[in-house]
Design a protein around this motif. Structure first.
Motif, PDB file in Angstrom:
ATOM      1  N   GLU A  40      87.001 -24.308  46.216  1.00  0.00           N
ATOM      2  CA  GLU A  40      86.547 -25.662  46.516  1.00  0.00           C
ATOM      3  C   GLU A  40      85.051 -25.703  46.796  1.00  0.00           C
ATOM      4  OE1 GLU A  40      89.179 -26.296  49.749  1.00  0.00           O
ATOM      5  OE2 GLU A  40      87.823 -25.450  51.248  1.00  0.00           O
ATOM      6  N   ILE A  41      84.427 -24.559  46.908  1.00  0.00           N
ATOM      7  CA  ILE A  41      82.980 -24.459  47.051  1.00  0.00           C
ATOM      8  C   ILE A  41      82.434 -23.788  45.787  1.00  0.00           C
ATOM      9  CG2 ILE A  41      83.066 -24.319  49.570  1.00  0.00           C
ATOM     10  CD1 ILE A  41      82.597 -21.266  49.279  1.00  0.00           C
ATOM     11  N   THR A  42      81.146 -23.928  45.557  1.00  0.00           N
ATOM     12  CA  THR A  42      80.542 -23.207  44.441  1.00  0.00           C
ATOM     13  C   THR A  42      80.686 -21.722  44.719  1.00  0.00           C
ATOM     14  OG1 THR A  42      78.947 -24.983  44.083  1.00  0.00           O
ATOM     15  CG2 THR A  42      78.433 -22.824  43.127  1.00  0.00           C
ATOM     16  N   PRO A  43      81.399 -20.987  43.866  1.00  0.00           N
ATOM     17  CA  PRO A  43      81.659 -19.582  44.184  1.00  0.00           C
ATOM     18  C   PRO A  43      80.403 -18.726  44.089  1.00  0.00           C
ATOM     19  CG  PRO A  43      82.469 -20.114  41.991  1.00  0.00           C
ATOM     20  CD  PRO A  43      82.014 -21.401  42.600  1.00  0.00           C
ATOM     21  N   LEU A  44      80.356 -17.713  44.946  1.00  0.00           N
ATOM     22  CA  LEU A  44      79.315 -16.700  44.847  1.00  0.00           C
ATOM     23  C   LEU A  44      79.774 -15.696  43.809  1.00  0.00           C
ATOM     24  CD1 LEU A  44      76.841 -15.057  45.852  1.00  0.00           C
ATOM     25  CD2 LEU A  44      78.396 -13.986  47.492  1.00  0.00           C
ATOM     26  N   ARG A  45      78.933 -15.449  42.814  1.00  0.00           N
ATOM     27  CA  ARG A  45      79.273 -14.484  41.770  1.00  0.00           C
ATOM     28  C   ARG A  45      78.144 -13.475  41.630  1.00  0.00           C
ATOM     29  NH1 ARG A  45      81.279 -18.831  37.366  1.00  0.00           N
ATOM     30  NH2 ARG A  45      79.074 -19.274  37.438  1.00  0.00           N
ATOM     31  N   THR A  46      78.508 -12.239  41.397  1.00  0.00           N
ATOM     32  CA  THR A  46      77.510 -11.188  41.198  1.00  0.00           C
ATOM     33  C   THR A  46      77.686 -10.598  39.806  1.00  0.00           C
ATOM     34  OG1 THR A  46      78.947  -9.528  42.209  1.00  0.00           O
ATOM     35  CG2 THR A  46      77.378 -10.648  43.663  1.00  0.00           C
ATOM     36  N   GLU A  47      77.571 -11.454  38.808  1.00  0.00           N
ATOM     37  CA  GLU A  47      77.760 -11.026  37.427  1.00  0.00           C
ATOM     38  C   GLU A  47      76.429 -10.602  36.812  1.00  0.00           C
ATOM     39  OE1 GLU A  47      81.430 -12.706  35.124  1.00  0.00           O
ATOM     40  OE2 GLU A  47      80.017 -14.317  35.548  1.00  0.00           O
ATOM     41  N   GLU A  48      76.517  -9.582  35.995  1.00  0.00           N
ATOM     42  CA  GLU A  48      75.368  -9.107  35.239  1.00  0.00           C
ATOM     43  C   GLU A  48      75.772  -8.952  33.778  1.00  0.00           C
ATOM     44  OE1 GLU A  48      72.344  -8.809  36.279  1.00  0.00           O
ATOM     45  OE2 GLU A  48      72.705  -9.067  38.433  1.00  0.00           O
ATOM     46  N   LEU A  49      74.791  -9.004  32.902  1.00  0.00           N
ATOM     47  CA  LEU A  49      75.067  -8.814  31.480  1.00  0.00           C
ATOM     48  C   LEU A  49      75.513  -7.384  31.213  1.00  0.00           C
ATOM     49  CD1 LEU A  49      72.057 -10.692  29.849  1.00  0.00           C
ATOM     50  CD2 LEU A  49      74.458 -11.390  29.805  1.00  0.00           C
ATOM     51  N   ILE A  50      76.483  -7.237  30.328  1.00  0.00           N
ATOM     52  CA  ILE A  50      76.896  -5.912  29.873  1.00  0.00           C
ATOM     53  C   ILE A  50      75.873  -5.454  28.839  1.00  0.00           C
ATOM     54  CG2 ILE A  50      78.664  -4.605  28.639  1.00  0.00           C
ATOM     55  CD1 ILE A  50      80.739  -6.540  29.766  1.00  0.00           C
ATOM     56  N   PHE A  75      83.145 -14.557  45.494  1.00  0.00           N
ATOM     57  CA  PHE A  75      83.603 -15.128  46.757  1.00  0.00           C
ATOM     58  C   PHE A  75      83.843 -16.612  46.588  1.00  0.00           C
ATOM     59  CE2 PHE A  75      82.666 -17.476  50.669  1.00  0.00           C
ATOM     60  CZ  PHE A  75      83.618 -16.938  51.507  1.00  0.00           C
ATOM     61  N   GLY A  76      84.991 -17.061  47.080  1.00  0.00           N
ATOM     62  CA  GLY A  76      85.310 -18.482  47.047  1.00  0.00           C
ATOM     63  C   GLY A  76      86.179 -18.852  48.234  1.00  0.00           C
ATOM     64  N   ARG A  77      86.473 -20.134  48.350  1.00  0.00           N
ATOM     65  CA  ARG A  77      87.293 -20.614  49.465  1.00  0.00           C
ATOM     66  C   ARG A  77      88.173 -21.749  48.987  1.00  0.00           C
ATOM     67  NH1 ARG A  77      83.995 -23.785  53.622  1.00  0.00           N
ATOM     68  NH2 ARG A  77      84.704 -25.555  52.394  1.00  0.00           N
ATOM     69  N   ILE A  78      89.402 -21.793  49.495  1.00  0.00           N
ATOM     70  CA  ILE A  78      90.289 -22.922  49.217  1.00  0.00           C
ATOM     71  C   ILE A  78      91.073 -23.268  50.477  1.00  0.00           C
ATOM     72  CG2 ILE A  78      92.040 -21.349  48.265  1.00  0.00           C
ATOM     73  CD1 ILE A  78      93.041 -23.732  46.580  1.00  0.00           C
ATOM     74  N   THR A  79      91.116 -24.557  50.779  1.00  0.00           N
ATOM     75  CA  THR A  79      91.915 -25.046  51.900  1.00  0.00           C
ATOM     76  C   THR A  79      93.295 -25.392  51.363  1.00  0.00           C
ATOM     77  OG1 THR A  79      89.938 -25.956  52.977  1.00  0.00           O
ATOM     78  CG2 THR A  79      92.083 -26.788  53.720  1.00  0.00           C
ATOM     79  N   ILE A  80      94.301 -24.656  51.816  1.00  0.00           N
ATOM     80  CA  ILE A  80      95.678 -24.914  51.377  1.00  0.00           C
ATOM     81  C   ILE A  80      96.197 -26.195  52.014  1.00  0.00           C
ATOM     82  CG2 ILE A  80      98.043 -24.036  51.368  1.00  0.00           C
ATOM     83  CD1 ILE A  80      96.175 -22.553  49.464  1.00  0.00           C
ATOM     84  N   ASP A  81      96.015 -26.304  53.327  1.00  0.00           N
ATOM     85  CA  ASP A  81      96.322 -27.536  54.047  1.00  0.00           C
ATOM     86  C   ASP A  81      95.497 -27.516  55.332  1.00  0.00           C
ATOM     87  OD1 ASP A  81      97.691 -25.914  55.944  1.00  0.00           O
ATOM     88  OD2 ASP A  81      99.576 -26.154  54.855  1.00  0.00           O
ATOM     89  N   ARG A  82      95.755 -28.467  56.231  1.00  0.00           N
ATOM     90  CA  ARG A  82      94.930 -28.567  57.451  1.00  0.00           C
ATOM     91  C   ARG A  82      95.091 -27.369  58.374  1.00  0.00           C
ATOM     92  NH1 ARG A  82      92.679 -33.339  58.930  1.00  0.00           N
ATOM     93  NH2 ARG A  82      93.018 -32.876  61.141  1.00  0.00           N
ATOM     94  N   SER A  83      96.097 -26.530  58.111  1.00  0.00           N
ATOM     95  CA  SER A  83      96.333 -25.392  59.003  1.00  0.00           C
ATOM     96  C   SER A  83      95.951 -24.050  58.388  1.00  0.00           C
ATOM     97  CB  SER A  83      97.814 -25.350  59.418  1.00  0.00           C
ATOM     98  OG  SER A  83      98.631 -25.092  58.285  1.00  0.00           O
ATOM     99  N   LEU A  84      95.563 -24.023  57.085  1.00  0.00           N
ATOM    100  CA  LEU A  84      95.338 -22.738  56.442  1.00  0.00           C
ATOM    101  C   LEU A  84      94.209 -22.790  55.416  1.00  0.00           C
ATOM    102  CD1 LEU A  84      96.307 -19.799  56.041  1.00  0.00           C
ATOM    103  CD2 LEU A  84      97.897 -20.656  54.310  1.00  0.00           C
TER     104      LEU A  84
END
Length: 200
Positions: A40-50, A75-84
């Protein structure tokens, strides 16, 4: 980071439990894709060209069209519901970056092992990693276009998985499919915790 309080509403009325989850598997199975699809947020990615320097080092069989690779984590984040709230950490797939897995696994309550039927043998190392550390996991078969299709039970047999470990088919590009994978893992973690309490 196995558990902490987080307030997704910002009003302090209800605190959510947060859980660290790993998205793991072999090289090119779709870990970055899944984190990107579900976060749900812009994910952090550490990708490099092969580059040509990876020739003879990285196994590109079955993923010849792949042009980038994760060199540290996603790295990313997702809220499943108000408790998790789930914090997602995608692992690098190449053998040469496996030294990062121990640190990424610290505090994780569970993991998703992504599998690719074109290179199913690449799943064994990830499965072994979590089994040795006692980290509960599910296996999600990422159904690539043009890849051989097998049922979840056929994959279970091929990977020699215990009957209680969830195995499911998914499309790592699809948010709903990725969310179903995570919900299956969460349910599995709850069932395992309940069984452990009853057993004690």
């Amino acid at each position: 980071m196995a558990s902490e309080n987080f307030d997704p509403t910002g009003d302090g009325q209800q605190m959510a439990s947060s859980v660290k989850i790993l998205i793991a598997g072999g090289f090119g199975v779709g870990k970055t894709t899944m984190v990107s699809a579900i976060s749900e947020i812009t994910p952090l990615r550490t990708e490099e060209l092969i580059t040509e320097l990876s020739t003879g080092v990285d196994d590109l069989r079955g993923v010849e069209g792949k042009t980038t690779t994760t060199v540290a984590l996603d790295f990313g984040r997702i809220t499943i519901d108000r408790s998790l709230v789930l914090y997602l950490f995608g692992t690098p797939g190449q053998d040469r970056f496996w030294f990062l897995w121990d640190e990424l696994a610290r505090g994780a309550l569970g993991a998703v092992v992504l599998a690719d039927t074109r290179r199913l043998e690449s799943s064994f190392a990830a499965i072994d990693f979590f089994e040795r550390r006692g980290v509960s996991f599910t296996v999600a078969v990422n159904c690539f276009d043009g890849a051989p299709r097998y049922t979840a039970e056929e994959v279970r047999d091929a990977l020699d998985l215990d009957a209680h470990i969830p195995v499911m088919l998914c499309d790592a590009r699809d948010r709903t499919s990725a969310k179903n994978v995570l919900m299956t893992l969460v349910q599995y973690l709850i069932e395992r915790a309940s069984t452990a309490r009853v057993g004690s």
